[in-house]
Design a protein around this motif. Structure first.
Motif, short mmCIF file in Angstrom:
data_model
loop_
_atom_site.label_atom_id
_atom_site.label_comp_id
_atom_site.label_asym_id
_atom_site.label_seq_id
_atom_site.Cartn_x
_atom_site.Cartn_y
_atom_site.Cartn_z
N VAL A 221 0.88 -1.19 0.00
CA VAL A 221 0.00 0.00 0.00
C VAL A 221 0.91 1.23 0.00
O VAL A 221 2.13 1.12 -0.07
CB VAL A 221 -0.92 0.03 1.25
N SER A 222 0.30 2.40 0.06
CA SER A 222 1.12 3.60 0.22
C SER A 222 0.76 4.26 1.55
O SER A 222 -0.28 3.97 2.13
CB SER A 222 0.92 4.56 -0.96
N TRP A 223 1.63 5.13 2.00
CA TRP A 223 1.42 5.80 3.29
C TRP A 223 0.06 6.51 3.32
O TRP A 223 -0.61 6.54 4.35
CB TRP A 223 2.58 6.76 3.54
N THR A 224 -0.35 7.05 2.19
CA THR A 224 -1.62 7.78 2.16
C THR A 224 -2.83 6.84 2.29
O THR A 224 -3.95 7.31 2.48
CB THR A 224 -1.74 8.62 0.87
N ASP A 225 -2.61 5.54 2.19
CA ASP A 225 -3.71 4.58 2.43
C ASP A 225 -3.92 4.30 3.91
O ASP A 225 -4.94 3.71 4.29
CB ASP A 225 -3.41 3.23 1.73
N ILE A 226 -2.96 4.65 4.74
CA ILE A 226 -3.05 4.37 6.19
C ILE A 226 -4.09 5.33 6.80
O ILE A 226 -3.97 6.54 6.68
CB ILE A 226 -1.68 4.56 6.88
N GLN A 227 -5.10 4.75 7.46
CA GLN A 227 -6.22 5.57 7.95
C GLN A 227 -6.08 6.01 9.40
O GLN A 227 -6.79 6.90 9.86
CB GLN A 227 -7.53 4.77 7.78
N ALA A 228 -5.20 5.35 10.12
CA ALA A 228 -4.94 5.75 11.51
C ALA A 228 -3.61 5.14 11.92
O ALA A 228 -3.13 4.17 11.31
CB ALA A 228 -6.04 5.28 12.45
N MET A 229 -3.01 5.69 12.97
CA MET A 229 -1.71 5.21 13.42
C MET A 229 -1.70 5.18 14.95
O MET A 229 -2.21 6.11 15.59
CB MET A 229 -0.64 6.16 12.91
#
Lengths: 394, 148
Positions: free
Chosen positions: A39-47
């Motif tokens: 995936v790409s970092w912009t796909d990450i929805q929360a951390m």
């Protein structure tokens, strides 16, 4: 609650990196996990991220600092601290966010750099038990471990050779792991000749403190299945604290209620955290192929084997002597090389274990591969009675 | 030239009775459920105890050695020691009140230490301070009567 799986993992090599900040180390682990997940970092929805407690005030928002480096995207970021159970506490939050349907893809991270030598207390308040412990008694963390270990030797007849055997086993596995900090294989004699730190625990039987990072990306099982032909499910993730009256002395304190039990000291929080994941998964300790334990010292490995139900109280030494917990044995304990080979990074070591277990379950562990591994358990413990366990299945 | 007499001062106040012929640790006891703590704690830590009526009390001076270690390297601050560092013992002593108390040991001789042996509380030197005072802490020493 929906099923949750592993979309990707990444770990920075562990060691001493004077020319890198913990943010850079954490950044590298995230990049590897993102690449691994496809995936790409912009796909990450929360951390969710472990607080880098050595990193000063900035370390309190370690997740935000690493996200700043990756490029700020406006996602929710939660920083947590739970001593050595920090990063799997972060993973548990990530798990709950996905399981609840709140988010589809969540990244959990732990990263830090450690000072050399004994971990110390920061409190300058003389009313604080932590201050009393260091100031009046000189109680380092290994001193607590040594006291519990000596008691175990008395109750169960653990020998100095048993303690040394655990290091020999760990060093054999660590020598095969490119991410490990210590890759030298030790003999029993070498371990027994290493300097005594806190009698009966020797230098080579106590883990060092390191710099390092590990990241895990969780997603709904549906998404995980789309991404890989070998999906790994998070069958259980738990967090537990200790119960009043158990036979352990809490690190931080200088007194504890006496207990009536005839057994050597153990930690109730570890027993509870293990039970929780077994119940979540419908799996028992007899089903485990791989176990990563908090082997902060040789004593820990013995007591945690029993806490999680690999054997009865007082029987761990027998399994070690028989080689039953080596790679290729009945159940591989710390086939990564453990904290013994990596050193501890307080807010990251739980996720390092998860990273190692994922590599094993995928069959990507090369010379340290545990053949046919399908069920992998990991557990970290934190001071003042705090514990987290993760159960992965493929 | 006059050499000033070294003053003996507890390294922290309120943890033990001193000076005294028979110094004792100052802990706390719950009058409802009997749970003890050291140092004196502001509440009772027994989750089953509802009333939590805590009072300050001195603790038994004699107990049984539950476990022990020799600390061979200098612990980190806020521990202080007088140079050069020398190894010291730490023990856990089980008191008749039903409390395990950790403290330094008066000996580093492993032959004098055995789990179960009787230990007695003493007040002894921790280190010197910058003003030439001798700072004191509590320690456990094997009882003169030997093991029980």
């Amino acid at each position: 609650m929906r099923e949750v799986g592993i979309l990707g993992v990444g770990a920075h090599r562990w060691g001493k990196f004077p020319n890198k900040t913990y943010v850079e180390i954490g950044y590298d682990a995230c990049k590897l996990a993102i690449e691994d997940a496809g995936v790409s970092w912009t796909d990450i929805q929360a951390m969710t991220c472990g607080i880098a407690y050595i990193g000063g005030v900035g370390g309190l928002v370690a997740g935000h600092q690493v996200a700043y480096a990756l490029g700020e995207t406006g996602i929710p970021i939660l920083n947590v601290f739970n001593a050595c159970a920090t990063s799997t506490s972060a993973m548990r939050e990530a798990y709950l966010l996905v399981a609840s349907g709140c988010h589809d893809i969540v990244l959990a991270l732990g990263a830090d750099k450690s000072p050399d030598g004994f971990l110390s207390g920061n409190s300058q308040d003389p009313l604080d038990p932590e201050y009393v412990r260091f100031r009046m008694v000189g109680l380092s963390n290994p001193a607590y471990w040594a006291l519990e270990c000596r008691r175990r030797m008395e109750v169960y007849g653990t020998t100095e050779e048993d303690l040394a055997r655990i290091k020999v086993k760990a060093s054999k596995a660590g020598a095969l792991n490119p991410n490990a900090r210590f890759r030298r294989q030790y003999t029993l004699e070498e371990v027994l000749l290493s300097p005594m730190v806190c009698d009966p625990l020797r230098l080579l039987e106590i883990c060092a403190t390191s710099d390092g990072a590990a990241a895990v990306i969780l997603a709904s099982m549906d998404k995980v299945r789309q991404h890989t032909s070998k999906p790994i499910k998070v069958a259980g993730v738990s967090l537990a604290s200790s119960k009043f009256g158990d036979p352990a002395v809490r690190v931080l304190t200088v007194s504890a209620p006496a207990d009536a039990s005839a057994s050597a000291p153990f930690m109730s929080e570890s027993v509870i955290a293990a039970q929780m994941v077994y119940e979540q998964a419908g799996i028992g300790p007899e089903d485990l192929d791989i176990v990563e334990l908090p082997d902060n010292s040789s004593w820990h490995e013995l007591v945690y084997m029993e806490n999680i139900g690999l054997c009865k109280r007082g029987e761990a030494e027998r399994l070690i002597r028989a080689g039953a917990t080596e790679i290729g044995g009945k159940v591989a304990v710390c086939p990564s090389g453990g904290a013994s080979s990596f050193g501890e990074v307080v807010p990251a070591q739980g996720l390092l274990q998860v990273h190692e277990n994922v590599i094993q379950l995928r069959g990507q562990a090369g010379p340290r591969q545990v053949d046919g591994a399908k069920v992998a358990f990991s557990q970290v413990y934190g001071m003042q009675g705090n514990n987290s366990a993760v159960l992965l299945v493929t | 030239m006059m050499i000033p007499t070294q003053k003996m001062v507890p390294a922290m106040e309120g943890l033990f009775t001193w000076p005294s012929e028979a110094p004792a640790l100052v802990g706390s006891r719950c009058r409802s459920c009997g749970t003890y703590a050291f140092p004196a704690y502001f509440t009772c830590i027994n989750p089953a105890c509802k009333e939590k009526r805590v009072e300050q009390t001195t603790l038994s001076r004699i107990g049984k050695l539950w476990s022990y270690t020799i600390h061979c390297y200098a612990p980190p601050p806020p521990f202080k020691f007088t140079q050069p560092f020398s190894p010291f013992g730490i023990g856990v002593v089980e008191l008749p009140e039903g409390l395990k108390v950790l403290g330094m040991l008066a000996t580093v001789d492993l032959n004098e230490l055995k789990v179960g042996c009787e230990m007695e509380l003493i007040i002894d030197k921790l280190c010197d301070d910058d003003d030439g005072n001798e700072l004191l802490t509590w320690k456990f020493a094997p009882s003169a009567g030997g093991s029980s």
